[in-house]
Design a protein around this motif. Structure first.
Motif, PDB file in Angstrom:
ATOM      1  N   UNK A  63     -28.926  22.176  -0.776  1.00 48.08           N
ATOM      2  CA  UNK A  63     -27.791  22.818  -1.440  1.00 48.08           C
ATOM      3  C   UNK A  63     -27.508  22.170  -2.784  1.00 48.08           C
ATOM      4  N   UNK A  64     -27.911  20.905  -2.920  1.00 50.98           N
ATOM      5  CA  UNK A  64     -27.676  20.197  -4.169  1.00 50.98           C
ATOM      6  C   UNK A  64     -26.234  19.811  -4.374  1.00 50.98           C
ATOM      7  N   UNK A  65     -25.420  19.963  -3.319  1.00 61.49           N
ATOM      8  CA  UNK A  65     -23.994  19.706  -3.460  1.00 61.49           C
ATOM      9  C   UNK A  65     -23.579  18.305  -3.035  1.00 61.49           C
ATOM     10  N   UNK A  66     -24.476  17.577  -2.387  1.00 58.98           N
ATOM     11  CA  UNK A  66     -24.070  16.285  -1.851  1.00 58.98           C
ATOM     12  C   UNK A  66     -24.824  15.135  -2.498  1.00 58.98           C
ATOM     13  N   UNK A  67     -24.088  14.071  -2.798  1.00 63.92           N
ATOM     14  CA  UNK A  67     -24.705  12.862  -3.328  1.00 63.92           C
ATOM     15  C   UNK A  67     -25.358  12.068  -2.212  1.00 63.92           C
ATOM     16  N   UNK A  68     -24.804  12.192  -1.015  1.00 62.62           N
ATOM     17  CA  UNK A  68     -25.372  11.532   0.151  1.00 62.62           C
ATOM     18  C   UNK A  68     -25.062  12.394   1.359  1.00 62.62           C
ATOM     19  N   UNK A  69     -25.838  12.234   2.418  1.00 59.90           N
ATOM     20  CA  UNK A  69     -25.635  13.059   3.600  1.00 59.90           C
ATOM     21  C   UNK A  69     -25.891  12.243   4.853  1.00 59.90           C
ATOM     22  N   UNK A  70     -25.056  12.461   5.853  1.00 59.67           N
ATOM     23  CA  UNK A  70     -25.200  11.765   7.125  1.00 59.67           C
ATOM     24  C   UNK A  70     -24.874  12.756   8.233  1.00 59.67           C
ATOM     25  N   UNK A  71     -25.873  13.112   9.025  1.00 59.43           N
ATOM     26  CA  UNK A  71     -25.679  14.120  10.062  1.00 59.43           C
ATOM     27  C   UNK A  71     -25.104  13.507  11.329  1.00 59.43           C
ATOM     28  N   UNK A  72     -24.024  14.109  11.810  1.00 60.01           N
ATOM     29  CA  UNK A  72     -23.475  13.712  13.099  1.00 60.01           C
ATOM     30  C   UNK A  72     -24.347  14.293  14.204  1.00 60.01           C
ATOM     31  N   UNK A  73     -24.222  13.741  15.399  1.00 58.94           N
ATOM     32  CA  UNK A  73     -25.031  14.219  16.520  1.00 58.94           C
ATOM     33  C   UNK A  73     -24.770  15.703  16.753  1.00 58.94           C
ATOM     34  N   UNK A  74     -25.815  16.532  16.775  1.00 60.30           N
ATOM     35  CA  UNK A  74     -25.622  17.969  16.987  1.00 60.30           C
ATOM     36  C   UNK A  74     -25.039  18.263  18.365  1.00 60.30           C
ATOM     37  N   UNK A  75     -24.331  19.373  18.463  1.00 61.85           N
ATOM     38  CA  UNK A  75     -23.858  19.835  19.767  1.00 61.85           C
ATOM     39  C   UNK A  75     -24.461  21.204  20.042  1.00 61.85           C
ATOM     40  N   UNK A  76     -24.736  21.463  21.312  1.00 64.68           N
ATOM     41  CA  UNK A  76     -25.255  22.773  21.691  1.00 64.68           C
ATOM     42  C   UNK A  76     -24.115  23.786  21.690  1.00 64.68           C
ATOM     43  N   UNK A  77     -24.398  24.961  21.154  1.00 67.41           N
ATOM     44  CA  UNK A  77     -23.417  26.039  21.098  1.00 67.41           C
ATOM     45  C   UNK A  77     -24.131  27.361  21.347  1.00 67.41           C
ATOM     46  N   UNK A  78     -23.353  28.394  21.544  1.00 71.41           N
ATOM     47  CA  UNK A  78     -23.886  29.755  21.516  1.00 71.41           C
ATOM     48  C   UNK A  78     -23.438  30.368  20.197  1.00 71.41           C
ATOM     49  N   UNK A  79     -24.405  30.793  19.386  1.00 74.55           N
ATOM     50  CA  UNK A  79     -24.096  31.397  18.092  1.00 74.55           C
ATOM     51  C   UNK A  79     -24.016  32.908  18.272  1.00 74.55           C
ATOM     52  N   UNK A  80     -22.810  33.464  18.051  1.00 83.35           N
ATOM     53  CA  UNK A  80     -22.602  34.891  18.291  1.00 83.35           C
ATOM     54  C   UNK A  80     -22.003  35.599  17.083  1.00 83.35           C
ATOM     55  N   UNK A  81     -21.991  34.932  15.943  1.00 83.56           N
ATOM     56  CA  UNK A  81     -21.290  35.476  14.781  1.00 83.56           C
ATOM     57  C   UNK A  81     -22.115  36.461  13.963  1.00 83.56           C
ATOM     58  N   UNK A  82     -23.391  36.590  14.267  1.00 86.28           N
ATOM     59  CA  UNK A  82     -24.221  37.482  13.446  1.00 86.28           C
ATOM     60  C   UNK A  82     -25.261  38.205  14.292  1.00 86.28           C
ATOM     61  N   UNK A  83     -24.779  39.068  15.165  1.00 91.76           N
ATOM     62  CA  UNK A  83     -25.706  39.858  15.977  1.00 91.76           C
ATOM     63  C   UNK A  83     -25.858  39.338  17.390  1.00 91.76           C
ATOM     64  N   UNK A  84     -27.090  39.404  17.905  1.00 92.37           N
ATOM     65  CA  UNK A  84     -27.358  39.003  19.280  1.00 92.37           C
ATOM     66  C   UNK A  84     -27.106  37.509  19.467  1.00 92.37           C
ATOM     67  N   UNK A  85     -26.323  37.118  20.481  1.00 96.54           N
ATOM     68  CA  UNK A  85     -26.045  35.695  20.711  1.00 96.54           C
ATOM     69  C   UNK A  85     -27.319  34.911  21.020  1.00 96.54           C
ATOM     70  N   UNK A  86     -27.398  33.700  20.461  1.00100.09           N
ATOM     71  CA  UNK A  86     -28.543  32.826  20.718  1.00100.09           C
ATOM     72  C   UNK A  86     -28.043  31.406  20.962  1.00100.09           C
ATOM     73  N   UNK A  87     -28.816  30.642  21.718  1.00 99.81           N
ATOM     74  CA  UNK A  87     -28.516  29.232  21.900  1.00 99.81           C
ATOM     75  C   UNK A  87     -28.825  28.509  20.592  1.00 99.81           C
ATOM     76  N   UNK A  88     -27.935  27.622  20.177  1.00 97.25           N
ATOM     77  CA  UNK A  88     -28.103  26.983  18.869  1.00 97.25           C
ATOM     78  C   UNK A  88     -27.574  25.557  18.894  1.00 97.25           C
ATOM     79  N   UNK A  89     -27.874  24.841  17.818  1.00 96.75           N
ATOM     80  CA  UNK A  89     -27.274  23.530  17.572  1.00 96.75           C
ATOM     81  C   UNK A  89     -26.332  23.652  16.379  1.00 96.75           C
TER      82      UNK A  89
END
Length: 543
Positions: A156-182
């Motif tokens: 994205x070029x928007x961050x000077x530094x980045x640190x990812x927190x531990x992902x969580x499992x979710x169900x993504x349902x905001x754009x069509x067919x629901x899928x398992x996601x992180x």
């Protein structure tokens, strides 16, 4: 222009606002919004005390399993109560999030509209699809998901530094067919010094990026002063603290140019705050506290909402963030508003409409919670512009009269022009006047122009006019003439739509439907107000 200086205690704040209002009424042109809406609809929200609201939430929580069954959710779906609005006729609008087999469903939020009798009238859902996934076991490891999210943040070029927190499992349902996601939250610092909390959604089976949105919601400006004002304070220690107990305990803190932490509560020996000059650290604190109290007063007086979340609790304002930071932002995770000091640390970003804009992001997060990306992000930003402007109108401050210009006092362009125009957004050379299929691909601060333009047309109508000394000339997409219904009614329609019909996935056509429903609820299906909503949306090419 005289800077903010507070000389009295909080008990006198209302008197100041009333006096300023009388001065304005005597000498300024007011436009279509001059006459307040005298008719209180049965569909108008009641003013809920924090205790009453808590009781309704408790009842909804106790009945959530039965509600899930009533509205036909699957056996693996559970409801999580988030918010509630009650109308004068006894109808309740209860907002829920969903889980599926114990996993959060992003885009699964919904609002259940229930009659006084207990019968479900209708349900507004963010996701139209049935929530179901084949398996809740992820093929992609969380470590790989985190690495992918960090890579996305870097691109994205928007961050000077980045640190990812531990992902969580979710169900993504905001754009069509629901899928398992992180879902991975990547924290860091954006180019301009704003904190970054980038939410990245990746497919748990393939690792493909599905969506991303920024959780830190921003505005921009330099400085603004609203004359001598009065702010809430209380006795503390050997002096006074800048804490307003009459508005939920809102407190103002000094970060002393740090970019982290809460800072220290702003204090004073004699309860006379600031000198009106930026060199005095208290001056920006007074502006921030004043903006917070105006925002609180607006939502309580106009919409019956006590506090940003409706729970009677005040937020926190933090001033003097970073070094020469030219921005301001709302962070829902700390329930706080943060202001930079602008160029050279001499132009604090503490204006009325900026404060109202940013704090409205908190209201949106507690209600419609439109995702801060694409068309929903534009609607999120527009909601803050709409109510930021409304807070300014409601303040009746003689030195900063209400208008349909965003950031008109901060002079970010250096030529006296505002940051954004609501009557014709494209005057800033970036914002959109009307909807097109590309609206979702534009920066949310620019796609917000569509809804800003709609709100202006709904309030004041098309064509040339002068309001409070400001000249406007609003066009329409199809050349039609739109008659305004008045700002007071337009505000109520947008607020009702936000709190009862908007969801995380609301797009512009959904917003049209939601505001039409709100106008029908408040004024009737054949009312001039409902017809005005349809005409104003047609005026910005949303049909």
């Amino acid at each position: 222009m005289t800077p903010h200086i507070s000389r009295k205690r909080s008990t006198l704040a209302i008197a100041t606002a009333v006096a300023a209002g009388a001065l304005l009424a005597a000498g300024l042109t007011t436009g279509a919004s001059a006459q307040p809406d005298q008719n209180v609809s049965a569909a108008s929200p009641v003013k809920l005390s924090a205790t009453a609201r808590a009781g309704l939430l408790q009842d909804a929580n106790a009945e959530k399993a039965a509600t899930a069954e009533k509205i036909g959710l699957g056996a693996k779906e559970k409801l999580v109560v988030r918010d509630v609005v009650k109308d004068r006729d006894g109808t309740t609008h209860t907002r829920y999030e969903r889980t599926y087999d114990g996993l959060p469903v992003l885009g699964g939020d919904l609002v259940v509209h229930t009659a006084k009798s207990g019968k479900v009238k209708s349900v507004t859902k963010a996701a139209k699809a049935t929530i179901k996934v084949a398996s809740t076991s992820a093929k992609i490891a969380t470590k790989a998901a985190a690495a992918s999210a960090e890579s996305t943040a870097a691109k994205t070029g928007d961050t000077k530094k980045a640190d990812a927190q531990a992902p969580r499992k979710v169900v993504w349902a905001a754009s069509g067919k629901p899928v398992l996601a992180h879902e991975t939250i990547v924290t860091g610092v954006q180019k301009d010094g704003t904190p970054s909390k980038l939410h990245v959604i990746t497919d748990a089976a393939t690792g493909k990026k599905l969506f991303q949105h920024q959780a830190i919601e921003t505005g921009a400006g330099h400085s603004q002063y609203s004359g001598d004002v009065e702010v809430g304070s209380k006795k503390g220690g050997s002096g006074f603290d800048l804490t307003d107990d009459s508005r939920g305990g809102h407190s103002t803190y000094d970060l002393a140019h740090s970019e982290s932490g809460e800072g220290k509560i702003v204090t004073d020996d004699d309860d006379t705050w600031g000198t009106g000059k930026p060199e005095d650290a208290q001056t920006a604190a007074v502006d921030a506290a004043y903006g917070a109290q105006l925002t609180w007063d607006y939502y309580k007086a106009v919409h019956g909402r006590e506090g940003i979340k409706g729970d009677g609790k005040g937020a926190t304002s933090r001033v003097h963030y970073g070094k020469a930071y030219v921005n301001a932002f709302w962070d829902d995770s700390c329930f706080c508003m943060t202001y930079g000091d602008g160029e050279g640390d001499k132009k604090p970003l503490t204006s009325i409409d900026v404060a109202g804009h940013e704090m409205t992001h908190g209201v949106t997060a507690a209600t419609g919670n439109m995702e801060y990306s694409g068309e929903s992000g534009g609607l999120n930003e527009a909601t803050s512009d709409i109510f930021g402007s409304s807070v300014e109108f409601n303040a009746k401050n003689a030195e900063d009269v209400g208008d349909y210009l965003i950031g008109e006092e901060i002079d970010i362009n250096g030529d006296g022009s505002p940051l954004r125009y609501m009557d014709k957004p494209s005057k800033d050379s970036n914002s959109l006047d009307n909807w097109s299929e590309d609206a979702g691909n534009v920066d949310v601060h620019y796609s917000s122009g569509i809804a800003n333009h709609f709100f202006y047309l709904l309030s004041e109508g098309s064509g040339a006019k002068e309001i409070n000394g400001v000249k406007y000339d609003s066009p329409t997409a199809d050349g039609s003439k739109v008659e305004g219904i008045g700002r007071d009614k337009a505000e109520k329609i947008w607020f009702k739509a936000l709190t009862t019909y908007f969801t995380t996935t609301t797009q512009y056509k959904d917003a049209r439907e939601g505001t039409l429903k709100a106008a029908t609820d408040l004024y009737g299906a054949d009312s001039a107000e409902a017809k005005g909503v349809a005409a104003a949306w047609a005026g910005v090419n949303v049909k």
